[in-house]
Structure formats: structure tokens, C-alpha cells
Design a protein around this motif. Structure first.
Motif, PDB file in Angstrom:
ATOM      1  N   GLU A  56       0.827  -1.207   0.000  1.00  0.00           N
ATOM      2  CA  GLU A  56       0.000   0.000   0.000  1.00  0.00           C
ATOM      3  C   GLU A  56       0.860   1.255   0.000  1.00  0.00           C
ATOM      4  O   GLU A  56       0.575   2.222  -0.715  1.00  0.00           O
ATOM      5  CB  GLU A  56      -0.935  -0.003   1.216  1.00  0.00           C
ATOM      6  N   PHE A  57       1.922   1.263   0.800  1.00  0.00           N
ATOM      7  CA  PHE A  57       2.784   2.442   0.829  1.00  0.00           C
ATOM      8  C   PHE A  57       3.574   2.565  -0.469  1.00  0.00           C
ATOM      9  O   PHE A  57       3.805   3.675  -0.960  1.00  0.00           O
ATOM     10  CB  PHE A  57       3.729   2.395   2.035  1.00  0.00           C
ATOM     11  N   GLN A  58       3.968   1.463  -1.037  1.00  0.00           N
ATOM     12  CA  GLN A  58       4.672   1.520  -2.317  1.00  0.00           C
ATOM     13  C   GLN A  58       3.773   2.139  -3.383  1.00  0.00           C
ATOM     14  O   GLN A  58       4.246   2.913  -4.228  1.00  0.00           O
ATOM     15  CB  GLN A  58       5.116   0.131  -2.745  1.00  0.00           C
ATOM     16  N   ARG A  59       2.477   1.859  -3.330  1.00  0.00           N
ATOM     17  CA  ARG A  59       1.566   2.459  -4.301  1.00  0.00           C
ATOM     18  C   ARG A  59       1.478   3.971  -4.108  1.00  0.00           C
ATOM     19  O   ARG A  59       1.336   4.726  -5.084  1.00  0.00           O
ATOM     20  CB  ARG A  59       0.190   1.804  -4.198  1.00  0.00           C
ATOM     21  N   ILE A  60       1.555   4.429  -2.858  1.00  0.00           N
ATOM     22  CA  ILE A  60       1.571   5.864  -2.596  1.00  0.00           C
ATOM     23  C   ILE A  60       2.824   6.489  -3.203  1.00  0.00           C
ATOM     24  O   ILE A  60       2.772   7.535  -3.867  1.00  0.00           O
ATOM     25  CB  ILE A  60       1.497   6.136  -1.081  1.00  0.00           C
ATOM     26  N   ILE A  61       3.965   5.869  -2.975  1.00  0.00           N
ATOM     27  CA  ILE A  61       5.214   6.375  -3.548  1.00  0.00           C
ATOM     28  C   ILE A  61       5.084   6.502  -5.063  1.00  0.00           C
ATOM     29  O   ILE A  61       5.470   7.518  -5.666  1.00  0.00           O
ATOM     30  CB  ILE A  61       6.386   5.443  -3.187  1.00  0.00           C
ATOM     31  N   GLU A  62       4.529   5.486  -5.698  1.00  0.00           N
ATOM     32  CA  GLU A  62       4.430   5.477  -7.153  1.00  0.00           C
ATOM     33  C   GLU A  62       3.399   6.478  -7.665  1.00  0.00           C
ATOM     34  O   GLU A  62       3.492   6.946  -8.806  1.00  0.00           O
ATOM     35  CB  GLU A  62       4.090   4.069  -7.628  1.00  0.00           C
ATOM     36  N   ALA A  63       2.418   6.842  -6.815  1.00  0.00           N
ATOM     37  CA  ALA A  63       1.359   7.758  -7.242  1.00  0.00           C
ATOM     38  C   ALA A  63       1.825   9.207  -7.297  1.00  0.00           C
ATOM     39  O   ALA A  63       1.211  10.018  -7.993  1.00  0.00           O
ATOM     40  CB  ALA A  63       0.155   7.637  -6.311  1.00  0.00           C
ATOM     41  N   TYR A  64       2.897   9.546  -6.561  1.00  0.00           N
ATOM     42  CA  TYR A  64       3.323  10.943  -6.460  1.00  0.00           C
ATOM     43  C   TYR A  64       4.822  11.080  -6.748  1.00  0.00           C
ATOM     44  O   TYR A  64       5.604  11.475  -5.875  1.00  0.00           O
ATOM     45  CB  TYR A  64       2.977  11.492  -5.068  1.00  0.00           C
ATOM     46  N   PRO A  65       5.230  10.779  -7.964  1.00  0.00           N
ATOM     47  CA  PRO A  65       6.670  10.816  -8.274  1.00  0.00           C
ATOM     48  C   PRO A  65       7.271  12.209  -8.236  1.00  0.00           C
ATOM     49  O   PRO A  65       8.497  12.353  -8.182  1.00  0.00           O
ATOM     50  CB  PRO A  65       6.737  10.224  -9.681  1.00  0.00           C
ATOM     51  N   GLN A  66       6.426  13.248  -8.239  1.00  0.00           N
ATOM     52  CA  GLN A  66       6.932  14.626  -8.241  1.00  0.00           C
ATOM     53  C   GLN A  66       7.120  15.178  -6.836  1.00  0.00           C
ATOM     54  O   GLN A  66       7.613  16.297  -6.673  1.00  0.00           O
ATOM     55  CB  GLN A  66       5.968  15.541  -9.025  1.00  0.00           C
ATOM     56  N   VAL A  67       6.737  14.412  -5.808  1.00  0.00           N
ATOM     57  CA  VAL A  67       6.751  14.901  -4.430  1.00  0.00           C
ATOM     58  C   VAL A  67       7.879  14.241  -3.643  1.00  0.00           C
ATOM     59  O   VAL A  67       7.939  13.005  -3.582  1.00  0.00           O
ATOM     60  CB  VAL A  67       5.409  14.610  -3.726  1.00  0.00           C
ATOM     61  N   PRO A  68       8.777  14.999  -3.014  1.00  0.00           N
ATOM     62  CA  PRO A  68       9.753  14.379  -2.123  1.00  0.00           C
ATOM     63  C   PRO A  68       9.045  13.696  -0.945  1.00  0.00           C
ATOM     64  O   PRO A  68       8.256  14.328  -0.240  1.00  0.00           O
ATOM     65  CB  PRO A  68      10.604  15.553  -1.640  1.00  0.00           C
ATOM     66  N   ILE A  69       9.284  12.415  -0.782  1.00  0.00           N
ATOM     67  CA  ILE A  69       8.736  11.650   0.341  1.00  0.00           C
ATOM     68  C   ILE A  69       9.910  11.235   1.216  1.00  0.00           C
ATOM     69  O   ILE A  69      10.839  10.564   0.752  1.00  0.00           O
ATOM     70  CB  ILE A  69       7.947  10.431  -0.148  1.00  0.00           C
ATOM     71  N   VAL A  70       9.877  11.666   2.467  1.00  0.00           N
ATOM     72  CA  VAL A  70      11.005  11.475   3.377  1.00  0.00           C
ATOM     73  C   VAL A  70      10.626  10.431   4.420  1.00  0.00           C
ATOM     74  O   VAL A  70       9.634  10.598   5.144  1.00  0.00           O
ATOM     75  CB  VAL A  70      11.392  12.798   4.061  1.00  0.00           C
ATOM     76  N   LEU A  71      11.384   9.377   4.510  1.00  0.00           N
ATOM     77  CA  LEU A  71      11.157   8.307   5.479  1.00  0.00           C
ATOM     78  C   LEU A  71      11.893   8.654   6.772  1.00  0.00           C
ATOM     79  O   LEU A  71      13.112   8.785   6.770  1.00  0.00           O
ATOM     80  CB  LEU A  71      11.649   6.970   4.926  1.00  0.00           C
TER      81      LEU A  71
END
Length: 267
Positions: free
Chosen positions: A125-140
Motif C-alpha cells: 500500500e505504501f509503495q503504491r503511494i510512492i508510485e502515485a506521487y513521483p513529483q513529491v519528495p517523500i522522506v522516510l
């Protein structure tokens, strides 16, 4: 330029902004991101702190994703000047669009700092979020959850190396970044306590640099909880001095340049 990407300040829980300011000045840390506490959505104290110390503190927003007006609240926070927003990896909006709040952050151009256990980051589910917003920096945050392994609810006494290797695989997404904590977030306190405190260091930092590259990693102290571990100066000093850095440039990126770039901070 040293930037601390993970600090907390609060007058009624933990510590006020003045103690963080003292620690930063004592350790020559130039800027800090003020992270909201979990389930605290009142940003007024953080805004006030940023106004009192202009250029030193920058606010990360938070909204209650369960509310129908969460996207509107996030827009108001963006207008107030937050440099990012903090979500839990499991946050989903009610109604027909479970990713509504994530989409709102993306449309506002806000980087997303994401908390969660390492298993949450590894979920499909989280991987799908990452793939849905490739233009947004996502910081773990917290070493992608491995750094919080010693925190509340985690009774294991061994670093989750297999899971950590797996979560480093998220580096294949170029917009994913990771926060690097102090050593005591992923290694237990030695007993007896001697000097050097950590004579043998798990290669978590070096592995992260190999996977992500230094320009996608950023240091964060987790002050003031880190004061109950090795203390602010050591959260900075131990990794800065003991990690086997490939170059001074890599170290500069992790301790400042990545944060300046991702969060668009003025020098």
C-alpha cells in the motif's frame, strides 16, 4: 551549514523552544525543522517559535486526515509558510478517495515527511503511494522505521537488518529520501558505558549512502527524546565523526545540503 531535520518543541509536553535553541547554538547547528508531535494539529506554538527565531526554525505542518476539511486545513498551513507536512505511512482519508490528503500535499508542492514502523514502509500500500506521487519528495523518518526500533511498542533487542536491507530498496524511487538519526536510535546503550561509547558501529549509515546517495539523506536529532539517549551533541557528533564517509561532500549533504534543497530553505 548544519540543518537538523527532526526536532520537537512544545510548552506543555517535552521541552520549550528555548532549550532547543540553546542546544543548537552550543553545537553550531544553523537551522532546524520543527516537527509536530503525533496527533497534535495545533501549529500556533511552532509558528510563534519560527517568528521569534527568523531563519532558524521552519515549521512542518500536520492535519487530522480523518476530518472532512483536512485538505482545506493543509492549504491554510501552506499559506502560513510550512515547508513540509508530516503524515503517518498508514494515514488514509475517509470517503471515496483514501489518498485525498496525500494528493492535497502534492498539489500544494509540499514534501511529505513520513513516520511509521519499517513494516509500514515495506507494505504494498505504501509503495503504491510512492508510485502515485513521483513529483513529491517523500522522506522516510527514523532510518525508515529501523531507527525507531527501540521506541514504544518495540521489544526486540536486535537491529532488523533483513528488513533494513529490504527498505533500502525504496531508493529505486528517485523522489524518496531518508532521515538519518543518532546511533542510539538503532543501537542499544552499551553496558557498562565506556569511551568510546559505540566502539563497534552497525553500518546503517554507510549502507544508506550506498543505496540512496548522500544527496537523498538528511540528519535529524529527534530532540528532545534524544536527550534521554546519547544527548544532542552526541547525536550530531557520533555519526559525523565515526561514520566511514566516502568524502567530505557526502557528509555535507547529509548534515545540511539535502535538507536545504528538499525543503527549499534560504541560506
Amino acid at each position: 551549514m548544519i540543518v537538523d531535520t527532526h526536532t520537537h518543541a512544545c510548552p506543555w509536553w517535552m521541552e520549550p523552544i528555548e532549550l532547543l535553541d540553546y542546544q543548537m547554538r552550543a553545537n553550531k547547528v544553523n537551522k532546524a525543522l520543527l516537527m509536530p508531535l503525533r496527533d497534535v494539529f495545533d501549529m500556533d506554538y511552532l509558528y510563534e517559535s519560527a517568528r521569534r527565531f527568523p531563519g532558524q526554525f521552519h515549521v512542518v505542518g500536520a492535519v487530522d486526515h480523518r476530518r472532512d476539511d483536512a485538505a482545506d486545513q493543509l492549504a491554510r498551513q501552506a499559506a502560513q509558510g510550512v515547508v513540509a507536512v508530516r503524515f503517518d505511512a498508514q494515514d488514509r482519508s475517509p470517503g471515496k478517495d483514501p489518498l485525498l490528503i496525500w494528493s492535497a500535499a502534492a498539489s500544494l508542492g509540499l514534501p511529505i515527511s513520513t513516520m511509521g514502523h519499517i513494516e509500514h514502509f515495506l507494505s504494498p500500500e505504501f509503495q503504491r503511494i510512492i508510485e502515485a506521487y513521483p513529483q513529491v519528495p517523500i522522506v522516510l523518518e527514523h532510518l525508515a522505521g529501523a531507527g525507531a526500533f527501540w521506541g514504544p511498542g518495540r521489544a526486540d533487542k536486535q537491529f532488523p537488518m533483513d528488513l533494513y536491507k529490504a527498505v533500502l530498496g525504496l531508493a529505486r524511487y528517485p523522489h524518496v529520501h531518508m532521515k538519518m538519526p543518532g546511533f542510539a536510535e538503532f543501537m542499544p546503550r552499551p553496558r557498562p558505558l565506556l569511551v568510546p561509547v559505540f566502539p563497534t558501529v552497525l553500518p546503517a549509515y554507510e549502507m544508506a549512502v550506498d543505496a540512496f546517495g548522500a544527496s537523498r539523506l538528511m540528519w535529524g536529532s529527534d530532540f528532545p527524546p534524544s536527550a534521554n539517549r546519547e544527548g544532542y551533541g552526541n547525536v550530531l557528533g557520533f555519526p559525523r565523526d565515526q561514520v566511514k564517509w566516502k568524502s567530505e561532500s557526502d557528509r555535507d549533504w547529509v548534515f545540511g545540503k539535502t535538507a536545504m534543497t528538499v525543503f527549499k530553505l534560504a541560506s
